[in-house]
Design a protein around this motif. Structure first.
Motif: not given
Length: 150
Positions: A1-26
């Protein structure tokens, strides 16, 4: 895989973590379903609003494009291209599609769509004929009746 793709996956994970924190995991899945329902309702409202206006818009375009076709067919006939026969045929079919006796009920939108398609095709064909070089007739006209020689 290319570095850009891996970086986008990590950024997506961090955005998901922030969304889960703001909305609430439940409540995350409930919020996602509410978002999908809101988008669905908005799309249905837009389609309903456009559907009410579509009949008038399609009729207006069909009549306007037919007028364009008629002018182009007349010009093509004047320049020596085949256009008068197409004008008669398209006009007849157009009127059969959209004309209603006594105007009790308007023609269904499907007939107007068919008339619009007919007018567009006719206008495109006449445009192609007008952009082509005029037909050339070299020498005397052909003998009449065909096969008869002078």
């Amino acid at each position: 895989m290319r570095r850009e793709s891996i970086l986008m996956i990590w950024i997506g994970g961090f955005v998901l973590a922030v969304a889960l924190y703001l909305i609430g995991p439940d409540r995350f899945f409930d919020a996602c379903l509410d978002l999908i329902d809101g988008i669905d309702a908005a799309v249905h409202n837009i389609v309903a609003a456009l559907g009410a206006q579509a009949y008038g818009v399609i009729r207006a375009f069909a009549i306007a494009i037919y007028a364009v076709f008629a002018v182009l067919a007349f010009l093509a006939a004047q320049r020596g291209h085949r256009g008068s026969g197409a004008l008669v045929v398209v006009t007849t079919v157009f009127l059969i599609l959209v004309w209603r006796p006594y105007a009790l009920y308007p023609a269904p939108i499907g007939r107007w769509i068919a008339a619009l398609i007919l007018a567009v095709v006719g206008a495109v064909v006449m445009t192609q004929r007008l952009t082509a070089s005029p037909p050339r007739r070299e020498g005397p006209p052909p003998p009449y009746p065909p096969g008869h020689t002078l």
